[in-house]
Design an enzyme around this catalytic site. Structure first.
Site, PDB file in Angstrom:
ATOM      1  N   ASP A 129     -53.764   6.671  32.114  1.00 57.78           N
ATOM      2  CA  ASP A 129     -52.836   6.767  30.973  1.00 57.78           C
ATOM      3  C   ASP A 129     -52.465   8.211  30.648  1.00 57.78           C
ATOM      4  O   ASP A 129     -53.181   9.150  30.981  1.00 57.78           O
ATOM      5  CB  ASP A 129     -53.502   6.170  29.723  1.00 57.78           C
ATOM      6  CG  ASP A 129     -53.604   4.664  29.798  1.00 57.78           C
ATOM      7  OD1 ASP A 129     -53.456   4.107  30.899  1.00 57.78           O
ATOM      8  OD2 ASP A 129     -53.858   4.040  28.750  1.00 57.78           O
ATOM      9  N   ASP A 130     -51.362   8.305  29.911  1.00 52.12           N
ATOM     10  CA  ASP A 130     -50.926   9.532  29.210  1.00 52.12           C
ATOM     11  C   ASP A 130     -50.326  10.601  30.122  1.00 52.12           C
ATOM     12  O   ASP A 130     -49.974  11.670  29.663  1.00 52.12           O
ATOM     13  CB  ASP A 130     -52.054  10.166  28.381  1.00 52.12           C
ATOM     14  CG  ASP A 130     -52.614   9.218  27.335  1.00 52.12           C
ATOM     15  OD1 ASP A 130     -52.131   8.078  27.253  1.00 52.12           O
ATOM     16  OD2 ASP A 130     -53.538   9.619  26.618  1.00 52.12           O
ATOM     17  N   HIS A 183     -45.938   3.592  28.469  1.00 48.40           N
ATOM     18  CA  HIS A 183     -46.967   3.870  27.455  1.00 48.40           C
ATOM     19  C   HIS A 183     -46.345   4.535  26.222  1.00 48.40           C
ATOM     20  O   HIS A 183     -46.979   5.359  25.579  1.00 48.40           O
ATOM     21  CB  HIS A 183     -48.036   4.761  28.103  1.00 48.40           C
ATOM     22  CG  HIS A 183     -49.355   4.805  27.389  1.00 48.40           C
ATOM     23  ND1 HIS A 183     -49.945   3.706  26.800  1.00 48.40           N
ATOM     24  CD2 HIS A 183     -50.224   5.827  27.180  1.00 48.40           C
ATOM     25  CE1 HIS A 183     -51.095   4.060  26.278  1.00 48.40           C
ATOM     26  NE2 HIS A 183     -51.288   5.348  26.469  1.00 48.40           N
ATOM     27  N   HIS A 187     -46.396   8.573  22.000  1.00 42.52           N
ATOM     28  CA  HIS A 187     -47.829   8.294  21.897  1.00 42.52           C
ATOM     29  C   HIS A 187     -48.355   8.695  20.519  1.00 42.52           C
ATOM     30  O   HIS A 187     -49.551   8.913  20.318  1.00 42.52           O
ATOM     31  CB  HIS A 187     -48.599   9.033  22.995  1.00 42.52           C
ATOM     32  CG  HIS A 187     -49.933   8.425  23.327  1.00 42.52           C
ATOM     33  ND1 HIS A 187     -51.054   8.573  22.530  1.00 42.52           N
ATOM     34  CD2 HIS A 187     -50.329   7.676  24.365  1.00 42.52           C
ATOM     35  CE1 HIS A 187     -52.068   7.939  23.083  1.00 42.52           C
ATOM     36  NE2 HIS A 187     -51.657   7.370  24.192  1.00 42.52           N
ATOM     37  N   HIS A 292     -57.750   8.433  32.219  1.00 43.17           N
ATOM     38  CA  HIS A 292     -56.611   9.280  31.826  1.00 43.17           C
ATOM     39  C   HIS A 292     -56.368  10.361  32.873  1.00 43.17           C
ATOM     40  O   HIS A 292     -57.315  10.942  33.394  1.00 43.17           O
ATOM     41  CB  HIS A 292     -56.876   9.895  30.452  1.00 43.17           C
ATOM     42  CG  HIS A 292     -56.916   8.873  29.353  1.00 43.17           C
ATOM     43  ND1 HIS A 292     -58.037   8.111  29.111  1.00 43.17           N
ATOM     44  CD2 HIS A 292     -55.968   8.455  28.478  1.00 43.17           C
ATOM     45  CE1 HIS A 292     -57.773   7.282  28.107  1.00 43.17           C
ATOM     46  NE2 HIS A 292     -56.526   7.464  27.706  1.00 43.17           N
TER      47      HIS A 292
HETATM   48 ZN   LIG Z   1     -52.764   6.630  25.827  1.00 41.36          ZN
END
Ligand SMILES: [Zn+2]
Length: 322
Positions: A129-130, A183, A187, A292
């Site tokens: 993620d991210d 995503h 965020h 991540h």
């Molecule tokens: Zn995230």
């Protein structure tokens, strides 16, 4: 006379053998051709359901004015959104299905409603993620390539938009055959979930905006219906409206049932990452691991080979979520 008959007999036998050979060879050829074909058809285009996003809903200017985190620039205003992406009549782009992918809808059902998947297969879904980040993502991609494993990357739109290097990495993720998930754009919890409640309009605007950013890099044919809520779906209240909207528009949200602790605060060492993985991976037949690949998550990349080896050793295969 006898000799002639004999030689005729021999000739016809030779002809018979030749004929049999030809038949066998052509059967063999057809078989090999089919095999090759089925191996080559890794990417099959399938059309998806048409999007039913209500264009009017984006007219409600929700979210933007309520942001009190000054570092967050509101770039997700409706006028920034390409009309085509919210046009309910627009033909939906096609999504790609490949041999490494697994039905994201089934995993959503399994994780959020405990609907069992009874195929008896041990499958691991590595999710990052991210990102993309120019520091960690290349390391993750290199390890995945070396192991010939495909993963799912949940992309933050802002990360891609703000860095040309990240754009190239998004393209590399895609070309390497990994799955690309959405995503959101910012965020930013306070914007997406003011007072802990999902702001459906703000959320959908960010999903659409991020889709557009990804399309600008990956081509207009690109589409993904796989999303992940920043912070995870169970963390937020008031999800009924967004849930029904996601369902109506064909989006699947994916949470996780194992993690490596790389977003639980503070910098973690490689060993801490491995230990957290060992705590949360307890032999789930379908395991979705939250990791991540954003800036500062070097230890995650360092621990990745261990995690892959451990899962491989336990008989898991690796799939992507599409
Ligand atoms: Zn995230």
């Amino acid at each position: 006379m006898k000799k002639k008959r004999k030689s005729n007999k021999r000739k016809s036998r030779t002809r018979q053998i030749t004929l049999i050979c030809i038949v066998i060879l052509s059967l063999l050829y057809t078989f090999i051709y089919k095999q090759n074909n089925s191996q080559n058809v890794e990417i099959v285009k399938v059309s998806t359901v048409s999007q039913h996003l209500d264009a009017n809903k984006t007219d409600n200017n929700v979210g933007g004015n309520e942001v009190n985190e000054s570092q967050e620039i509101d770039k997700s205003k409706p006028d920034n959104i390409d009309d085509e992406s919210i046009n309910p009549r627009a033909n939906r782009k096609q999504i790609e299905v490949d041999k490494n992918s697994f039905d994201a809808g089934k995993i959503q059902g399994f994780l959020s409603k405990n609907i069992k998947i009874n195929d008896g297969k041990k499958i691991a879904f590595l999710t990052f993620d991210d990102g993309p980040s120019t520091t960690v993502t290349p390391k993750v991609l290199e390890i995945l390539k070396r192991n010939d494993i495909k993963a799912t990357f949940f992309i933050v739109g802002k990360q891609v938009e703000e860095n040309p290097g990240a754009k190239n990495l998004l393209l590399e993720i895609y070309k390497d055959g990994h799955a690309v998930g959405n995503h959101t754009y910012s965020h930013n919890y306070s914007k997406l979930y003011p007072a802990g409640k999902v702001d459906t309009n703000a959320f959908m605007e960010e999903i659409i905006k991020t889709s557009e950013i990804m399309r600008a890099v990956l081509g207009q044919d690109f589409d993904t219906k796989v999303i992940r809520f920043p912070g995870g779906h169970p963390s937020w209240k008031g999800t009924e409206q967004i849930d029904s909207q996601l369902e109506a528009t064909g989006y699947k949200y994916i949470d996780w049932n194992a993690l490596v602790g790389d977003s639980e605060g503070g910098t973690r060492t490689k060993n801490q990452i491995i230990n957290r993985y060992k705590q949360t991976f307890v032999g789930q037949e379908k395991v979705v691991i939250l990791m991540h690949d954003t800036y500062g998550k070097n230890s995650t990349a360092e621990a990745l080979q261990y995690i892959i080896d451990d899962l491989k050793g336990k008989g898991y295969e690796f799939k992507t979520l599409k």
